[in-house]
Write a protein that holds these residues in place. Sequence first.
Motif, PDB file in Angstrom:
ATOM      1  N   THR A  54      10.179  -1.522 -12.206  1.00 57.29           N
ATOM      2  CA  THR A  54      11.177  -0.511 -11.869  1.00 57.29           C
ATOM      3  C   THR A  54      10.784   0.832 -12.459  1.00 57.29           C
ATOM      4  OG1 THR A  54      12.551  -0.987 -13.816  1.00 57.29           O
ATOM      5  CG2 THR A  54      13.029  -2.226 -11.803  1.00 57.29           C
ATOM      6  N   THR A  55      11.218   1.875 -11.780  1.00 55.06           N
ATOM      7  CA  THR A  55      10.924   3.227 -12.233  1.00 55.06           C
ATOM      8  C   THR A  55      12.200   4.054 -12.199  1.00 55.06           C
ATOM      9  OG1 THR A  55       9.466   5.142 -11.874  1.00 55.06           O
ATOM     10  CG2 THR A  55      10.322   4.064  -9.921  1.00 55.06           C
ATOM     11  N   PRO A  56      12.419   4.936 -13.195  1.00 55.59           N
ATOM     12  CA  PRO A  56      13.665   5.711 -13.240  1.00 55.59           C
ATOM     13  C   PRO A  56      13.672   6.851 -12.235  1.00 55.59           C
ATOM     14  CG  PRO A  56      12.239   6.314 -15.067  1.00 55.59           C
ATOM     15  CD  PRO A  56      11.565   5.171 -14.369  1.00 55.59           C
ATOM     16  N   ARG A  57      14.865   7.146 -11.727  1.00 52.30           N
ATOM     17  CA  ARG A  57      15.038   8.269 -10.806  1.00 52.30           C
ATOM     18  C   ARG A  57      16.375   8.949 -11.069  1.00 52.30           C
ATOM     19  NH1 ARG A  57      13.117   5.255  -5.157  1.00 52.30           N
ATOM     20  NH2 ARG A  57      10.932   4.986  -5.748  1.00 52.30           N
ATOM     21  N   GLY A  58      16.361  10.271 -11.160  1.00 50.09           N
ATOM     22  CA  GLY A  58      17.578  11.055 -11.230  1.00 50.09           C
ATOM     23  C   GLY A  58      18.325  10.932 -12.545  1.00 50.09           C
ATOM     24  N   THR A  59      19.477  11.559 -12.606  1.00 47.55           N
ATOM     25  CA  THR A  59      20.381  11.492 -13.751  1.00 47.55           C
ATOM     26  C   THR A  59      21.815  11.429 -13.233  1.00 47.55           C
ATOM     27  OG1 THR A  59      20.641  13.898 -13.946  1.00 47.55           O
ATOM     28  CG2 THR A  59      18.821  12.887 -15.167  1.00 47.55           C
ATOM     29  N   SER A  60      22.741  10.975 -14.091  1.00 48.92           N
ATOM     30  CA  SER A  60      24.134  10.869 -13.666  1.00 48.92           C
ATOM     31  C   SER A  60      25.062  10.886 -14.871  1.00 48.92           C
ATOM     32  CB  SER A  60      24.368   9.599 -12.858  1.00 48.92           C
ATOM     33  OG  SER A  60      25.748   9.428 -12.563  1.00 48.92           O
ATOM     34  N   ASP A  61      25.900  11.914 -14.980  1.00 52.98           N
ATOM     35  CA  ASP A  61      26.937  11.931 -16.012  1.00 52.98           C
ATOM     36  C   ASP A  61      27.992  10.867 -15.743  1.00 52.98           C
ATOM     37  OD1 ASP A  61      25.769  13.997 -17.437  1.00 52.98           O
ATOM     38  OD2 ASP A  61      26.952  15.567 -16.451  1.00 52.98           O
ATOM     39  N   ARG A  62      28.282  10.636 -14.473  1.00 54.69           N
ATOM     40  CA  ARG A  62      29.262   9.606 -14.093  1.00 54.69           C
ATOM     41  C   ARG A  62      28.829   8.243 -14.606  1.00 54.69           C
ATOM     42  NH1 ARG A  62      31.594   9.290  -8.034  1.00 54.69           N
ATOM     43  NH2 ARG A  62      32.241  11.331  -8.801  1.00 54.69           N
ATOM     44  N   TYR A  63      27.586   7.905 -14.367  1.00 52.85           N
ATOM     45  CA  TYR A  63      27.098   6.603 -14.813  1.00 52.85           C
ATOM     46  C   TYR A  63      26.985   6.542 -16.336  1.00 52.85           C
ATOM     47  CZ  TYR A  63      25.880   5.711  -9.898  1.00 52.85           C
ATOM     48  OH  TYR A  63      25.920   5.519  -8.528  1.00 52.85           O
ATOM     49  N   ALA A  64      26.726   7.686 -16.971  1.00 56.22           N
ATOM     50  CA  ALA A  64      26.678   7.712 -18.430  1.00 56.22           C
ATOM     51  C   ALA A  64      28.047   7.390 -19.012  1.00 56.22           C
ATOM     52  CB  ALA A  64      26.195   9.072 -18.921  1.00 56.22           C
ATOM     53  N   ALA A  65      29.113   7.917 -18.413  1.00 56.98           N
ATOM     54  CA  ALA A  65      30.461   7.635 -18.905  1.00 56.98           C
ATOM     55  C   ALA A  65      30.808   6.162 -18.740  1.00 56.98           C
ATOM     56  CB  ALA A  65      31.468   8.511 -18.173  1.00 56.98           C
ATOM     57  N   ILE A  66      30.432   5.570 -17.602  1.00 58.21           N
ATOM     58  CA  ILE A  66      30.695   4.138 -17.403  1.00 58.21           C
ATOM     59  C   ILE A  66      29.874   3.313 -18.385  1.00 58.21           C
ATOM     60  CG2 ILE A  66      30.534   2.226 -15.760  1.00 58.21           C
ATOM     61  CD1 ILE A  66      31.020   4.313 -13.522  1.00 58.21           C
ATOM     62  N   ASN A 104      32.708  17.996 -10.857  1.00 58.89           N
ATOM     63  CA  ASN A 104      33.227  16.885 -10.071  1.00 58.89           C
ATOM     64  C   ASN A 104      34.395  16.220 -10.798  1.00 58.89           C
ATOM     65  OD1 ASN A 104      33.067  13.692  -9.559  1.00 58.89           O
ATOM     66  ND2 ASN A 104      32.519  14.782  -7.689  1.00 58.89           N
ATOM     67  N   LEU A 105      35.498  16.034 -10.102  1.00 49.22           N
ATOM     68  CA  LEU A 105      36.691  15.452 -10.698  1.00 49.22           C
ATOM     69  C   LEU A 105      36.444  14.036 -11.205  1.00 49.22           C
ATOM     70  CD1 LEU A 105      39.747  15.536 -11.316  1.00 49.22           C
ATOM     71  CD2 LEU A 105      40.140  14.728  -8.976  1.00 49.22           C
ATOM     72  N   GLY A 106      35.718  13.221 -10.435  1.00 52.25           N
ATOM     73  CA  GLY A 106      35.456  11.854 -10.861  1.00 52.25           C
ATOM     74  C   GLY A 106      34.636  11.790 -12.132  1.00 52.25           C
ATOM     75  N   ASP A 107      33.612  12.640 -12.237  1.00 52.38           N
ATOM     76  CA  ASP A 107      32.802  12.673 -13.447  1.00 52.38           C
ATOM     77  C   ASP A 107      33.658  13.036 -14.653  1.00 52.38           C
ATOM     78  OD1 ASP A 107      30.808  12.251 -11.610  1.00 52.38           O
ATOM     79  OD2 ASP A 107      29.639  14.016 -12.115  1.00 52.38           O
ATOM     80  N   ALA A 108      34.485  14.071 -14.501  1.00 49.95           N
ATOM     81  CA  ALA A 108      35.335  14.500 -15.609  1.00 49.95           C
ATOM     82  C   ALA A 108      36.333  13.416 -15.997  1.00 49.95           C
ATOM     83  CB  ALA A 108      36.058  15.785 -15.234  1.00 49.95           C
ATOM     84  N   ALA A 109      36.889  12.723 -15.000  1.00 51.18           N
ATOM     85  CA  ALA A 109      37.859  11.665 -15.283  1.00 51.18           C
ATOM     86  C   ALA A 109      37.221  10.524 -16.065  1.00 51.18           C
ATOM     87  CB  ALA A 109      38.454  11.143 -13.979  1.00 51.18           C
ATOM     88  N   LEU A 110      36.012  10.131 -15.680  1.00 51.44           N
ATOM     89  CA  LEU A 110      35.348   9.040 -16.388  1.00 51.44           C
ATOM     90  C   LEU A 110      34.987   9.436 -17.815  1.00 51.44           C
ATOM     91  CD1 LEU A 110      33.118   7.707 -13.503  1.00 51.44           C
ATOM     92  CD2 LEU A 110      34.819   6.366 -14.742  1.00 51.44           C
ATOM     93  N   ILE A 111      34.532  10.675 -18.010  1.00 55.77           N
ATOM     94  CA  ILE A 111      34.227  11.141 -19.368  1.00 55.77           C
ATOM     95  C   ILE A 111      35.501  11.164 -20.200  1.00 55.77           C
ATOM     96  CG2 ILE A 111      33.427  13.118 -20.719  1.00 55.77           C
ATOM     97  CD1 ILE A 111      31.515  13.743 -18.361  1.00 55.77           C
ATOM     98  N   CYS A 112      36.594  11.613 -19.610  1.00 57.80           N
ATOM     99  CA  CYS A 112      37.875  11.619 -20.308  1.00 57.80           C
ATOM    100  C   CYS A 112      38.325  10.203 -20.642  1.00 57.80           C
ATOM    101  CB  CYS A 112      38.921  12.325 -19.443  1.00 57.80           C
ATOM    102  SG  CYS A 112      40.482  12.646 -20.272  1.00 57.80           S
ATOM    103  N   TRP A 113      38.156   9.288 -19.715  1.00 56.05           N
ATOM    104  CA  TRP A 113      38.493   7.879 -19.957  1.00 56.05           C
ATOM    105  C   TRP A 113      37.668   7.342 -21.125  1.00 56.05           C
ATOM    106  CZ3 TRP A 113      38.094   3.729 -15.464  1.00 56.05           C
ATOM    107  CH2 TRP A 113      38.585   2.509 -15.924  1.00 56.05           C
ATOM    108  N   ALA A 114      36.375   7.619 -21.131  1.00 58.78           N
ATOM    109  CA  ALA A 114      35.526   7.164 -22.234  1.00 58.78           C
ATOM    110  C   ALA A 114      35.954   7.804 -23.555  1.00 58.78           C
ATOM    111  CB  ALA A 114      34.064   7.487 -21.939  1.00 58.78           C
ATOM    112  N   ALA A 115      36.338   9.081 -23.516  1.00 59.04           N
ATOM    113  CA  ALA A 115      36.798   9.750 -24.732  1.00 59.04           C
ATOM    114  C   ALA A 115      38.056   9.085 -25.277  1.00 59.04           C
ATOM    115  CB  ALA A 115      37.055  11.228 -24.449  1.00 59.04           C
ATOM    116  N   ALA A 116      38.959   8.697 -24.385  1.00 61.33           N
ATOM    117  CA  ALA A 116      40.183   8.031 -24.823  1.00 61.33           C
ATOM    118  C   ALA A 116      39.895   6.633 -25.361  1.00 61.33           C
ATOM    119  CB  ALA A 116      41.176   7.964 -23.661  1.00 61.33           C
ATOM    120  N   GLU A 117      39.045   5.882 -24.669  1.00 56.05           N
ATOM    121  CA  GLU A 117      38.747   4.511 -25.101  1.00 56.05           C
ATOM    122  C   GLU A 117      38.009   4.484 -26.439  1.00 56.05           C
ATOM    123  OE1 GLU A 117      39.643   1.608 -23.933  1.00 56.05           O
ATOM    124  OE2 GLU A 117      40.614   2.257 -22.078  1.00 56.05           O
ATOM    125  N   THR A 118      37.133   5.446 -26.654  1.00 49.57           N
ATOM    126  CA  THR A 118      36.389   5.482 -27.918  1.00 49.57           C
ATOM    127  C   THR A 118      37.151   6.252 -28.997  1.00 49.57           C
ATOM    128  OG1 THR A 118      35.158   7.497 -27.293  1.00 49.57           O
ATOM    129  CG2 THR A 118      34.182   5.357 -26.708  1.00 49.57           C
TER     130      THR A 118
END
Length: 381
Positions: A54-66, A104-118
Motif C-alpha cells: 500500500t502507498t499513502p495518498r492525500g490528507t484528511s482532517d476529517r479522517y484525522a478527527a475520526i 467544511n462543516l463536517g470536518d469542524a463537527a468531527l474535530i469538535c466531537w473529538a475535542a469533547a470526547e477527549t
Amino acid sequence: MHALAHADLALFHLTERLTALAEAGLPAMLLPGGEGVVFTRAAVRPGRAGPWRTTPRGTSDRYAAITALGVDRLPPGRQREVLGGRSAEEFTGLLIERLPGVRNLGDAALICWAAAETRHPKLSDALDRLAALDEPEGPRYTVEAAWVLSALAAARGQADVEDRLRAARDRLLTARIAGGPLFPHATGPGLLPRYREHIGCFADQTYPLQALARTHASGADPEALAAANACAARICDLQGAGGQWWWHYDARRGTVIEGYPVYSVHQHAMAPTALFDLTDAGGTDHAPAIHRGLRWMTAPPELGADAEPLIRDDLHVTWRKVYRGDPRKAVRAARGLATRVSPGLRLRPLDALYRPTSIDRECRPYELGWLLHAWLGEARG
C-alpha cells in the motif's frame, strides 16, 4: 466484547483480530511528523504477479478527527504508540489549531466531537468554529448535520450548548420525508438534483441514528430515541441474507434502491458503533444484525470461497469494498432516476450485467478509527 465472547467465540476472536489490525495499521496512516493522517492507503502491485503493498495518498482532517475518536478508546500508553508519541487529546489539539482554516462543516463537527470526547481544554474554540460554519438557515448534508448533533451531545456538561443542540436535533428529525424512518442525503431541498432528493445512503442512516441516540443518552429525549429506534429497525429489516448493510435507500418508502457496493467499514465498524450507541442509550438491542454484518467480512458470498480475503493482516488493512465494477456508478444512477419516476422499480437486468465480484483495494484511516470506536467501548458485544 465480553458479551460477544459468550455469544459467539469465533466472532469474539474476529473482533480481537480486527482491533489489533487497526492498532497496527493506523501508525502507517500518519503523515510525516504525525500531525495528521493520509486520505487513504491504496494498493499497488509491481507487475501482475507481485505481492500487494500500500502507498499513502492525500490528507484528511476529517479522517484525522475520526482517528482521534477511535484511538481515545485505547489506554494512554497505546494511544501514544498509535499516534506517534501523542495522546488522543494532544492529537486532537493539533486539529483544533487548524480549525481557523477549516471551511467544511463536517470536518469542524468531527474535530469538535473529538475535542469533547477527549475533554480538550480548547473545546470552546472548537465550538466557536462549529457555530461560525453552521449557519442557521438552509439545508445541510445529513451526515454532517448528524456529526454536529453528536458533537454537541458530547459537549454537554462541558459547555452551554442547549439551544444549538435543540436546533441541530430538530433539523435531523424534520429531515425525514413524511416522517418515515429513513433519512435522505440532505436535510432539505436545494443541495441535490431533484432526482436524488429521495435517496439516502447507509451513512445517512447510521450517523443520524447514532446522534439521536447519543442525544437521548446525554439528556432524556424520548422522541430522539424513538426516531433512532425506528431507523435502526428498518435498516436491520432490510439487511441482506449474507449480513450485507446495503448502500442506497428510498427514504420515502423505506426500501433499498441499490445494494452495492458493500463497504467493509459498514460491516465491521459503522453499523456496530451506531447500533451499540443505540443500545447503550436504552434503545433496541440489534446484536444479531451486528453479528451477521461482521460475519460477512470473513466470507463475502459475492466473491466465492477462493477469493482474496478482505482482511489483510499482513498489510494491516481491510480492503474497502466489494462492488459491481460499473462505470461511474451507473447502476445507482439508473435506479435513482427510475425510482424517482416509479417507486419500487428495480431494473433487474442490471444485476446480471454488473455482478458484484470486484474488490476495491484501499483502506482509509476512518475505517480503522471507527473500528476501534465500535469495539472498544464499555459495553460491546
